[in-house]
Scaffold this motif. Structure first.
Motif, PDB file in Angstrom:
ATOM      1  N   ARG A   1       8.878 -13.568  18.481  1.00 17.44           N
ATOM      2  CA  ARG A   1       8.791 -13.054  17.113  1.00 17.44           C
ATOM      3  C   ARG A   1       7.389 -13.271  16.547  1.00 17.44           C
ATOM      4  NH1 ARG A   1      13.793 -15.145  13.694  1.00 17.44           N
ATOM      5  NH2 ARG A   1      13.282 -13.313  12.459  1.00 17.44           N
ATOM      6  N   LEU A   2       7.031 -12.447  15.572  1.00 16.45           N
ATOM      7  CA  LEU A   2       5.713 -12.570  14.942  1.00 16.45           C
ATOM      8  C   LEU A   2       5.801 -13.680  13.895  1.00 16.45           C
ATOM      9  CD1 LEU A   2       4.947  -8.749  14.581  1.00 16.45           C
ATOM     10  CD2 LEU A   2       4.585 -10.274  16.545  1.00 16.45           C
ATOM     11  N   LEU A   3       5.316 -14.849  14.256  1.00 21.77           N
ATOM     12  CA  LEU A   3       5.667 -16.078  13.542  1.00 21.77           C
ATOM     13  C   LEU A   3       5.173 -16.151  12.101  1.00 21.77           C
ATOM     14  CD1 LEU A   3       5.125 -18.447  16.565  1.00 21.77           C
ATOM     15  CD2 LEU A   3       7.330 -17.777  15.583  1.00 21.77           C
ATOM     16  N   SER A   4       4.086 -15.445  11.795  1.00 23.93           N
ATOM     17  CA  SER A   4       3.590 -15.504  10.413  1.00 23.93           C
ATOM     18  C   SER A   4       4.316 -14.486   9.528  1.00 23.93           C
ATOM     19  CB  SER A   4       2.080 -15.248  10.388  1.00 23.93           C
ATOM     20  OG  SER A   4       1.805 -13.975  10.939  1.00 23.93           O
ATOM     21  N   GLN A   5       5.229 -13.732  10.113  1.00 22.97           N
ATOM     22  CA  GLN A   5       5.926 -12.688   9.352  1.00 22.97           C
ATOM     23  C   GLN A   5       7.399 -13.000   9.119  1.00 22.97           C
ATOM     24  OE1 GLN A   5       4.510  -8.784  10.015  1.00 22.97           O
ATOM     25  NE2 GLN A   5       2.700  -9.949   9.510  1.00 22.97           N
ATOM     26  N   ILE A   6       7.818 -14.182   9.524  1.00 26.45           N
ATOM     27  CA  ILE A   6       9.237 -14.525   9.372  1.00 26.45           C
ATOM     28  C   ILE A   6       9.356 -15.806   8.532  1.00 26.45           C
ATOM     29  CG2 ILE A   6       9.938 -13.395  11.524  1.00 26.45           C
ATOM     30  CD1 ILE A   6       9.973 -16.109  12.887  1.00 26.45           C
ATOM     31  N   PRO A   7      10.553 -16.081   7.957  1.00 20.97           N
ATOM     32  CA  PRO A   7      10.698 -17.291   7.145  1.00 20.97           C
ATOM     33  C   PRO A   7      10.349 -18.548   7.951  1.00 20.97           C
ATOM     34  CG  PRO A   7      12.608 -15.850   6.908  1.00 20.97           C
ATOM     35  CD  PRO A   7      11.792 -15.278   8.015  1.00 20.97           C
ATOM     36  N   ILE A   8       9.761 -19.505   7.253  1.00 23.24           N
ATOM     37  CA  ILE A   8       9.288 -20.730   7.906  1.00 23.24           C
ATOM     38  C   ILE A   8      10.382 -21.442   8.719  1.00 23.24           C
ATOM     39  CG2 ILE A   8       8.523 -23.111   7.362  1.00 23.24           C
ATOM     40  CD1 ILE A   8       6.238 -21.157   7.464  1.00 23.24           C
ATOM     41  N   PRO A   9      11.609 -21.609   8.175  1.00 25.46           N
ATOM     42  CA  PRO A   9      12.620 -22.321   8.995  1.00 25.46           C
ATOM     43  C   PRO A   9      12.908 -21.607  10.317  1.00 25.46           C
ATOM     44  CG  PRO A   9      13.333 -22.139   6.703  1.00 25.46           C
ATOM     45  CD  PRO A   9      12.119 -21.284   6.837  1.00 25.46           C
ATOM     46  N   GLU A  10      12.888 -20.254  10.275  1.00 24.56           N
ATOM     47  CA  GLU A  10      13.132 -19.502  11.526  1.00 24.56           C
ATOM     48  C   GLU A  10      11.967 -19.666  12.497  1.00 24.56           C
ATOM     49  OE1 GLU A  10      14.390 -15.433  10.867  1.00 24.56           O
ATOM     50  OE2 GLU A  10      15.547 -16.046   9.109  1.00 24.56           O
ATOM     51  N   ALA A  11      10.759 -19.671  11.952  1.00 22.96           N
ATOM     52  CA  ALA A  11       9.578 -19.866  12.813  1.00 22.96           C
ATOM     53  C   ALA A  11       9.636 -21.251  13.458  1.00 22.96           C
ATOM     54  CB  ALA A  11       8.301 -19.707  11.993  1.00 22.96           C
ATOM     55  N   ARG A  12       9.991 -22.253  12.638  1.00 23.06           N
ATOM     56  CA  ARG A  12      10.063 -23.624  13.151  1.00 23.06           C
ATOM     57  C   ARG A  12      11.056 -23.717  14.311  1.00 23.06           C
ATOM     58  NH1 ARG A  12      11.618 -26.137   8.754  1.00 23.06           N
ATOM     59  NH2 ARG A  12       9.568 -26.817   8.078  1.00 23.06           N
TER      60      ARG A  12
END
Ligand code: ZN
Length: 352
Positions: free
Chosen positions: A256-267
């Motif tokens: 996933r494009l990590l700067s484009q998704i909610p922080i908890p999901e990126a984490r």
């Protein structure tokens, strides 16, 4: 390529060859890469025949002969570092030796094992492969390749039965992809790939998901991808490479494009990639590559908090030992820009 693009390309090739023949490119390398390193970013190594079956964009492909030429040149003209040495120099800010180099691959494509590994072995070169763990060992495709294969099938279907074009156009015109039905070339694949690339701004994750589902229904294709040439490694293949000196790093779980998704999901995505690789390879994975290079300082903080020590971007130039450990630039290497030694060297030293 447009006419203007072809002329520009021919000029670049000419300039690179003249500078190489005169030894000026090599001189440029000595000056530009004094105490600096280049991090090469590869994705796929595919033969011309394999390229014709693949849905991947040309910007992520090199052919084996080209890759072999790169490795020969790198072996002769660069100091290729192990991941450990590279990490040590960045963390302790020890200047690189002149023309240092780290070889990296993103995504863990199966062709890295079949086509790249024998060449790396031949020249005894180390490399790092970044894995999106949820695609490893599963018969899954990235959405780009899945979409290409379905759209090519749609074009072929309409060629056989033109009455179906309206229905497909209804699905695809709103997202700019309807023009694929205008292509007259026998093989629509390159045109389909370019059309997707051109209309990427419309292709948000939810649009992509809906389009894939609708196309599968319309084409009566099962929702199980048959990954074929666009498949990713199995964990057995990861293990094989690991035992032959190849290192592995994280590349998220779902790519996933990590700067484009909610922080908890990126984490969660970042942490999962570390946990799975550590578990599968019984190691403490130290490096991460941001999928498609999407990052920001907050995402970098998550990568660091997950236990990674370095993270790589998807573009850039040569670096010094003072580079930000969580935003290390890399140089993308693809076939068109690097098919001769002078072109490759010109790209690596930052001329083009
Ligand atoms: Zn990737």
């Amino acid at each position: 390529m447009t006419h203007g693009g072809r002329v520009k390309y021919a000029i670049k090739v000419g300039v690179a060859h003249i500078l190489y023949a005169l030894g000026l490119l090599q001189l440029w390398q000595r000056i530009a890469l004094r105490r600096r390193a280049v991090v090469l970013m590869y994705h796929r190594v595919l033969t011309a025949e394999q390229r014709r079956q693949s849905g991947s964009h040309p910007a992520i492909i090199v052919e084996p002969e080209t890759f072999s030429g790169h490795m020969l040149l790198v072996k002769r003209r660069f100091k290729v570092l192990s991941l450990e040495d590279f990490t040590d120099r960045i963390e302790r800010k020890i200047p690189f030796d002149d023309s240092s180099c780290l070889i990296t691959f993103d995504d863990g494509w199966t062709d890295n094992v079949t086509n790249a590994l024998p060449i790396l072995r031949k020249y005894a070169l180390p490399a790092v492969v970044f894995l999106p763990v949820n695609f490893i060992g599963r018969n899954r495709l990235f959405w780009q390749e899945a979409l290409v294969h379905l759209l090519v099938l749609a074009v072929m279907t309409v060629r056989k039965d033109p009455t179906r074009e309206t229905r497909f156009r209804d699905l695809l015109d709103p997202i700019g992809l309807g023009e694929i039905f205008d292509v007259r070339h026998d093989d629509p694949r390159p045109y389909v790939i370019e059309t997707i690339s051109k209309n990427r701004k419309w292709l948000t994750p939810s649009v992509v998901e809906a389009t894939l589902t609708n196309l599968r229904i319309e084409l009566r294709v099962e929702n199980g991808d048959s990954a074929g040439i666009d498949s990713f490694m199995s964990w057995e293949q990861v293990d094989t490479m690991s035992r032959q000196g190849i290192e592995f790093g994280g590349h998220g779980a779902e790519h996933r494009l990590l700067s484009q998704i909610p922080i908890p999901e990126a984490r969660e995505d970042i942490q999962l990639s570390k946990e799975v690789i550590d578990l599968k390879l019984k190691c403490d994975t130290s490096t991460f590559s941001y999928p498609r290079g999407y990052w920001n300082p907050e995402v970098a903080g998550l990568v660091k908090a997950s236990g990674f020590r370095l993270a790589f971007l998807a573009q850039g130039r040569s670096i010094s030992c003072h580079a930000n450990p969580f935003a290390i630039q890399r140089i993308n290497i693809c076939q068109a820009a690097t098919e001769s030694m002078p072109m490759f060297l010109a790209r690596v030293v930052g001329l083009f």
